[in-house]
Design a protein around this motif. Structure first.
Motif, PDB file in Angstrom:
ATOM      1  N   TYR A 140      20.267  31.967  72.329  1.00 32.76           N
ATOM      2  CA  TYR A 140      20.311  31.209  70.985  1.00 32.76           C
ATOM      3  C   TYR A 140      21.364  30.616  70.721  1.00 32.76           C
ATOM      4  N   VAL A 167      18.768  22.394  66.276  1.00 29.93           N
ATOM      5  CA  VAL A 167      19.375  23.553  65.664  1.00 29.93           C
ATOM      6  C   VAL A 167      20.575  23.097  64.779  1.00 29.93           C
ATOM      7  N   THR A 212      18.288  28.759  65.303  1.00 30.70           N
ATOM      8  CA  THR A 212      17.669  28.587  66.617  1.00 30.70           C
ATOM      9  C   THR A 212      16.099  28.681  66.463  1.00 30.70           C
TER      10      THR A 212
END
Length: 139
Positions: free
Chosen positions: A66, A39, A98
């Motif tokens: 997320y 991420v 994400t």
């Protein structure tokens, strides 16, 4: 993003500090370190001005999750792969990062849970205030 918001039946809630330690193992399992780094890496490649910082964890009532960088003001996002170049809130940028990371993890691990998380998060996007920007960035 407010503490908790509801859109089209999917509720988004910022994870409180006392529950943060449980989130990455719950959603990413044994791949939690790689997925978290994925991420951050996605955001670094999407946003030239991103240089780390604190991230909020957001859980969705449909079983998705997320990460969103806690930044004020819009972030400039550029996607070399599809030509997207625009601005969006840190919440929307976090969704994009994400989604990119979940996609990468699904391919690299062949773990179906990442594909499931990707689709559950994607189901939330149409109800997001910046859905047009998010979809343009991930297209």
């Amino acid at each position: 993003m407010t503490q908790s918001s509801k859109t089209h039946g999917i509720t988004a809630t910022i994870v409180p500090d006392e529950r943060r330690i449980d989130i990455l193992p719950r959603y990413f399992g044994r791949h939690m370190i790689r997925a978290e780094v994925a991420v951050y890496t996605a955001m670094s490649s999407l946003c030239d001005t991103y240089h780390g910082g604190f991230w909020d964890y957001i859980e969705l009532s449909n079983g998705a999750f997320y990460m969103s960088p806690r930044k004020d003001g819009p972030l400039a996002i550029t996607c070399d792969g599809n030509g997207y170049d625009g601005e969006m809130s840190s919440d929307a940028a976090g969704i994009v990062a994400t989604l990119f990371a979940l996609n990468a993890m699904a391919w690299s691990t062949e773990d179906a849970s990442f594909t499931d998380l990707y689709h559950r998060l994607l189901a939330f996007v149409p109800s997001h205030a910046e859905s047009r920007e998010i979809f343009a960035a991930i297209d």
